[in-house]
Design a protein around this motif. Structure first.
Motif, PDB file in Angstrom:
ATOM      1  N   GLU A   1       0.813  -1.212   0.000  1.00  0.00           N
ATOM      2  CA  GLU A   1       0.000   0.000   0.000  1.00  0.00           C
ATOM      3  C   GLU A   1       0.853   1.270   0.000  1.00  0.00           C
ATOM      4  N   LEU A   2       2.136   1.152   0.308  1.00  0.00           N
ATOM      5  CA  LEU A   2       3.003   2.323   0.399  1.00  0.00           C
ATOM      6  C   LEU A   2       3.145   3.016  -0.952  1.00  0.00           C
ATOM      7  N   GLY A  24       6.839  11.955   3.820  1.00  0.00           N
ATOM      8  CA  GLY A  24       5.539  11.356   3.522  1.00  0.00           C
ATOM      9  C   GLY A  24       5.573   9.842   3.521  1.00  0.00           C
ATOM     10  N   VAL A  25       6.568   9.261   2.866  1.00  0.00           N
ATOM     11  CA  VAL A  25       6.613   7.797   2.771  1.00  0.00           C
ATOM     12  C   VAL A  25       7.021   7.179   4.105  1.00  0.00           C
ATOM     13  N   VAL A  26       7.897   7.846   4.855  1.00  0.00           N
ATOM     14  CA  VAL A  26       8.292   7.307   6.163  1.00  0.00           C
ATOM     15  C   VAL A  26       7.115   7.331   7.133  1.00  0.00           C
ATOM     16  N   LEU A  27       6.307   8.373   7.092  1.00  0.00           N
ATOM     17  CA  LEU A  27       5.125   8.426   7.947  1.00  0.00           C
ATOM     18  C   LEU A  27       4.134   7.320   7.578  1.00  0.00           C
ATOM     19  N   GLN A  28       3.999   7.032   6.291  1.00  0.00           N
ATOM     20  CA  GLN A  28       3.147   5.917   5.871  1.00  0.00           C
ATOM     21  C   GLN A  28       3.682   4.593   6.413  1.00  0.00           C
ATOM     22  N   THR A  76      14.745  12.632   8.475  1.00  0.00           N
ATOM     23  CA  THR A  76      14.857  13.047   7.075  1.00  0.00           C
ATOM     24  C   THR A  76      16.003  14.031   6.888  1.00  0.00           C
ATOM     25  N   SER A  77      16.166  14.966   7.802  1.00  0.00           N
ATOM     26  CA  SER A  77      17.276  15.924   7.719  1.00  0.00           C
ATOM     27  C   SER A  77      18.613  15.200   7.738  1.00  0.00           C
ATOM     28  N   LEU A  78      18.738  14.222   8.602  1.00  0.00           N
ATOM     29  CA  LEU A  78      19.973  13.445   8.689  1.00  0.00           C
ATOM     30  C   LEU A  78      20.211  12.657   7.412  1.00  0.00           C
ATOM     31  N   LEU A  79      19.168  12.045   6.880  1.00  0.00           N
ATOM     32  CA  LEU A  79      19.292  11.280   5.638  1.00  0.00           C
ATOM     33  C   LEU A  79      19.702  12.175   4.480  1.00  0.00           C
TER      34      LEU A  79
END
Length: 208
Positions: free
Chosen positions: A75-76, A90-94, A194-197
């Motif tokens: 579903e992602l 967005g995708v990490v929150l999903q 996300t900032s670190l990535l």
């Protein structure tokens, strides 16, 4: 160590409707019963199919749960939120939302533990979940390249290694955060992650 090999399927073709019902029933049982009490007989009853129908499709409980959980991760999606940073968030929150679901949490913990000593199950988990979800990295990176946020990678082998690394970093961090540390992957944590990535991606691009 024991291993499982996929059953050879003969006879009548598989029914997509039966597969859908069985996998949905498996997730329902994971929520209501938990991993330890889930049985193939209960799943067959919930799905309205004969146990022989289920056994023709899955050789055991672990393989069935892998496929049931894999459907959740299918579903992602990578949402187009206007920037690479927003897309990642967005995708990490999903992903975190799926791991919050008891059927995903219960099933994944059990099959990962068993897969450490079962090579065939480990390969099934890799093929059904890990390899299928690497599409998200491909999609997100391609969109970022079109926006000019990341430079294109002309070397196919280097591109494949980058996809593997990015996927491992994202999935590993979220799974560890939620299933090992038992901490929430909320919006504040996802923004920091996300900032670190992005710092790592920027450094890798400059090094290339």
């Amino acid at each position: 160590m024991h291993s499982r090999t996929p059953a050879h399927r003969t006879g009548r073709p598989r029914s997509a409707a039966a597969d859908t019902a069985i996998l949905a029933a498996t997730r329902e049982a994971l929520v209501e019963l938990g991993w330890s009490k889930l049985t193939l007989g209960d799943v067959a009853t919930r799905a309205g199919v004969a146990k022989t129908t289920l056994y023709r499709r899955w050789p055991g409980k672990y393989e069935l749960v892998v496929d049931a959980v894999a459907e959740l991760f299918d579903e992602l999606q990578v949402p187009d939120r206007g920037s690479l940073a927003a897309d990642i968030e967005g995708v990490v929150l999903q992903f975190a939302a799926i791991l919050n679901r008891p059927e995903a949490r219960n099933g994944l913990i059990a099959v990962v533990a068993e897969a450490t000593r079962d090579e065939a199950l480990r390969e099934r988990l890799r093929a059904s979940v890990v390899d299928r979800q690497k599409r998200l990295v491909h999609e997100g990176r391609a969109r970022a390249e079109r926006r000019g946020e990341l430079p294109p990678e002309p070397d196919p082998e280097a591109a494949a290694r980058a996809v593997d690394l990015i996927y491992d970093v994202v999935a590993g961090a979220v799974v560890h955060r939620m299933l090992v540390s038992d901490e929430p992957a909320d919006e504040a944590w996802v923004r920091s992650f996300t900032s670190l990535l992005l710092l790592g991606l920027a450094g890798a691009s400059r090094a290339g």
